[in-house]
Design a protein around this motif. Structure first.
Motif, PDB file in Angstrom:
ATOM      1  N   ALA A 105      -8.883 -13.943  -7.216  1.00 59.82           N
ATOM      2  CA  ALA A 105      -7.714 -14.461  -6.504  1.00 59.82           C
ATOM      3  C   ALA A 105      -7.034 -15.472  -7.421  1.00 59.82           C
ATOM      4  N   GLY A 106      -5.724 -15.390  -7.530  1.00 56.12           N
ATOM      5  CA  GLY A 106      -5.009 -16.320  -8.388  1.00 56.12           C
ATOM      6  C   GLY A 106      -5.425 -16.244  -9.843  1.00 56.12           C
ATOM      7  N   GLY A 107      -5.828 -15.059 -10.301  1.00 58.79           N
ATOM      8  CA  GLY A 107      -6.229 -14.884 -11.683  1.00 58.79           C
ATOM      9  C   GLY A 107      -7.610 -15.408 -12.028  1.00 58.79           C
ATOM     10  N   LYS A 108      -8.422 -15.727 -11.010  1.00 59.36           N
ATOM     11  CA  LYS A 108      -9.760 -16.258 -11.248  1.00 59.36           C
ATOM     12  C   LYS A 108     -10.757 -15.598 -10.304  1.00 59.36           C
ATOM     13  N   LYS A 109     -12.032 -15.632 -10.706  1.00 64.04           N
ATOM     14  CA  LYS A 109     -13.078 -15.053  -9.873  1.00 64.04           C
ATOM     15  C   LYS A 109     -13.361 -15.942  -8.676  1.00 64.04           C
ATOM     16  N   ILE A 110     -13.408 -15.323  -7.506  1.00 66.20           N
ATOM     17  CA  ILE A 110     -13.709 -16.068  -6.280  1.00 66.20           C
ATOM     18  C   ILE A 110     -14.969 -15.535  -5.602  1.00 66.20           C
ATOM     19  N   SER A 111     -15.382 -14.323  -5.970  1.00 64.33           N
ATOM     20  CA  SER A 111     -16.550 -13.728  -5.312  1.00 64.33           C
ATOM     21  C   SER A 111     -17.211 -12.709  -6.232  1.00 64.33           C
ATOM     22  N   GLY A 112     -18.529 -12.575  -6.076  1.00 60.35           N
ATOM     23  CA  GLY A 112     -19.286 -11.549  -6.778  1.00 60.35           C
ATOM     24  C   GLY A 112     -20.176 -10.809  -5.807  1.00 60.35           C
ATOM     25  N   VAL A 113     -20.419  -9.536  -6.096  1.00 61.33           N
ATOM     26  CA  VAL A 113     -21.230  -8.681  -5.229  1.00 61.33           C
ATOM     27  C   VAL A 113     -22.341  -8.057  -6.069  1.00 61.33           C
ATOM     28  N   LEU A 114     -23.537  -7.971  -5.510  1.00 56.46           N
ATOM     29  CA  LEU A 114     -24.679  -7.416  -6.218  1.00 56.46           C
ATOM     30  C   LEU A 114     -25.483  -6.547  -5.265  1.00 56.46           C
ATOM     31  N   THR A 115     -25.762  -5.304  -5.682  1.00 58.59           N
ATOM     32  CA  THR A 115     -26.605  -4.425  -4.867  1.00 58.59           C
ATOM     33  C   THR A 115     -27.920  -4.158  -5.592  1.00 58.59           C
ATOM     34  N   GLU A 116     -28.994  -4.169  -4.831  1.00 60.24           N
ATOM     35  CA  GLU A 116     -30.322  -3.837  -5.325  1.00 60.24           C
ATOM     36  C   GLU A 116     -31.018  -3.017  -4.248  1.00 60.24           C
ATOM     37  N   GLY A 117     -31.908  -2.137  -4.643  1.00 62.51           N
ATOM     38  CA  GLY A 117     -32.547  -1.336  -3.612  1.00 62.51           C
ATOM     39  C   GLY A 117     -33.841  -0.683  -4.036  1.00 62.51           C
ATOM     40  N   LYS A 118     -34.460  -0.050  -3.084  1.00 57.55           N
ATOM     41  CA  LYS A 118     -35.691   0.704  -3.296  1.00 57.55           C
ATOM     42  C   LYS A 118     -35.471   2.087  -2.695  1.00 57.55           C
ATOM     43  N   ALA A 119     -35.504   3.098  -3.531  1.00 58.96           N
ATOM     44  CA  ALA A 119     -35.169   4.456  -3.103  1.00 58.96           C
ATOM     45  C   ALA A 119     -35.963   4.870  -1.867  1.00 58.96           C
ATOM     46  N   GLY A 120     -35.228   5.402  -0.908  1.00 59.81           N
ATOM     47  CA  GLY A 120     -35.855   5.893   0.310  1.00 59.81           C
ATOM     48  C   GLY A 120     -36.189   4.833   1.327  1.00 59.81           C
ATOM     49  N   GLU A 121     -35.913   3.552   0.994  1.00 55.23           N
ATOM     50  CA  GLU A 121     -36.273   2.488   1.918  1.00 55.23           C
ATOM     51  C   GLU A 121     -35.093   1.600   2.308  1.00 55.23           C
ATOM     52  N   TYR A 122     -34.437   0.984   1.341  1.00 53.54           N
ATOM     53  CA  TYR A 122     -33.371   0.042   1.702  1.00 53.54           C
ATOM     54  C   TYR A 122     -32.474  -0.244   0.504  1.00 53.54           C
ATOM     55  N   THR A 123     -31.305  -0.798   0.802  1.00 52.01           N
ATOM     56  CA  THR A 123     -30.411  -1.393  -0.199  1.00 52.01           C
ATOM     57  C   THR A 123     -30.061  -2.786   0.284  1.00 52.01           C
ATOM     58  N   VAL A 124     -30.109  -3.755  -0.608  1.00 52.91           N
ATOM     59  CA  VAL A 124     -29.691  -5.115  -0.283  1.00 52.91           C
ATOM     60  C   VAL A 124     -28.336  -5.362  -0.940  1.00 52.91           C
ATOM     61  N   LEU A 125     -27.371  -5.723  -0.119  1.00 52.89           N
ATOM     62  CA  LEU A 125     -26.018  -6.009  -0.581  1.00 52.89           C
ATOM     63  C   LEU A 125     -25.818  -7.519  -0.559  1.00 52.89           C
ATOM     64  N   GLY A 126     -25.791  -8.126  -1.740  1.00 60.01           N
ATOM     65  CA  GLY A 126     -25.647  -9.567  -1.834  1.00 60.01           C
ATOM     66  C   GLY A 126     -24.219  -9.967  -2.158  1.00 60.01           C
ATOM     67  N   ILE A 127     -23.743 -11.025  -1.517  1.00 62.93           N
ATOM     68  CA  ILE A 127     -22.374 -11.507  -1.722  1.00 62.93           C
ATOM     69  C   ILE A 127     -22.382 -13.014  -1.902  1.00 62.93           C
ATOM     70  N   GLY A 128     -21.701 -13.461  -2.924  1.00 60.43           N
ATOM     71  CA  GLY A 128     -21.443 -14.887  -3.101  1.00 60.43           C
ATOM     72  C   GLY A 128     -19.946 -15.115  -3.033  1.00 60.43           C
ATOM     73  N   LEU A 129     -19.505 -15.957  -2.129  1.00 62.33           N
ATOM     74  CA  LEU A 129     -18.080 -16.241  -1.955  1.00 62.33           C
ATOM     75  C   LEU A 129     -17.861 -17.738  -2.031  1.00 62.33           C
ATOM     76  N   ASN A 130     -17.057 -18.164  -2.986  1.00 59.24           N
ATOM     77  CA  ASN A 130     -16.735 -19.583  -3.114  1.00 59.24           C
ATOM     78  C   ASN A 130     -15.768 -19.983  -2.001  1.00 59.24           C
ATOM     79  N   VAL A 131     -16.202 -20.892  -1.158  1.00 52.85           N
ATOM     80  CA  VAL A 131     -15.382 -21.319  -0.012  1.00 52.85           C
ATOM     81  C   VAL A 131     -14.989 -22.782  -0.187  1.00 52.85           C
ATOM     82  N   ASN A 132     -15.909 -23.680   0.103  1.00 50.82           N
ATOM     83  CA  ASN A 132     -15.645 -25.121  -0.043  1.00 50.82           C
ATOM     84  C   ASN A 132     -16.469 -25.747  -1.167  1.00 50.82           C
TER      85      ASN A 132
END
Length: 239
Positions: A105-132
């Motif tokens: 946003a505004g030419g700068k990074k405001i958020s990052g997303v990361l996915t990790e998982g274990k086949a056949g079991e789950y995926t974890v969707l991680g989000i970091g959002l700069n707020v305050n």
């Protein structure tokens, strides 16, 4: 918040401090229902892609969502990016996706997303959002936060509510109409048409970003030759 007929946000675990919400989520993923969300006020070992550290002081939104789709699919990262973009729009902040996993946003990074998982079991969707949250001095030229656009502190509870709402919506689209989700990703990916430098494993690629394909990969034009870059372990920079 309204949880009827929702998948994401069916259960929310609030923590004061944790090493990493993704690591915590992976530890509990086999025992909890899909859609469980882990939120922490602070992370002591927050991570981004390629193992980079992610500053996670109090004031930001640090969360992970436990998903159990039919198969592992790297395109889940775009569920997070689209949801963050919609959440920012709810607060009047225009943004775009920097393929594959950042929101700017505004030419700068405001958020990052990361996915990790274990086949056949789950995926974890991680989000970091700069707020305050305050940004480290060394990141102020390249990163920003919602408070910088609004000019006042933003209620984290409200941001979380909107983010979970949009995550749930985009996850449903991903499951039912992934091609529609990828069309929206193309619309919001602001690197298209620009010359970029991509580090893919040990290879350095320089070319013009042409398209994001339905499988999530980036299509590069390198001196007239088209090269498909997978959305895995890559680093992308503008030239």
């Amino acid at each position: 918040m309204e949880k009827k007929n929702r998948v994401i946000g069916i259960r929310v675990i609030d923590l004061d401090e944790v090493d990493s919400t993704n690591e915590y989520a992976k530890r509990i993923a086999p025992e909890v229902p899909e859609g469980t969300v882990v939120v922490a006020k602070r992370q002591t070992a927050g991570r981004g892609r390629r193992g980079r550290s992610w500053a996670s002081p109090e004031g930001g939104l640090w969360l992970s969502v436990i998903l159990k789709p039919p198969r592992l699919d790297g395109r889940l990262v775009f569920v997070g990016a689209l949801a963050v973009s919609d959440t920012l729009a709810d607060f009047g902040i225009p943004s775009g996706i920097k393929w594959p996993n950042d929101v700017w946003a505004g030419g700068k990074k405001i958020s990052g997303v990361l996915t990790e998982g274990k086949a056949g079991e789950y995926t974890v969707l991680g989000i970091g959002l700069n707020v305050n949250n305050p940004l480290p001095e060394e990141l102020r030229e390249s990163a920003t936060a919602m408070v910088n656009f609004i000019g006042a502190r933003v209620p984290l509870e409200r941001v979380l509510e909107r983010l979970l709402f949009h995550l749930d919506g985009w996850y449903r689209v991903f499951l039912e109409m992934p091609e529609l989700m990828m069309a929206k990703v193309r619309e919001r990916t602001f690197i298209l048409g620009r010359t970029v430098r991509v580090i893919e494993d040990d290879n350095v690629l320089i070319g013009r970003a042409v398209d994001v394909l339905d499988d999530g990969s980036l299509l590069l034009d390198i001196g007239g030759q088209l090269r498909r870059v997978l959305y895995g372990d890559v680093s992308l920079r503008f030239l």
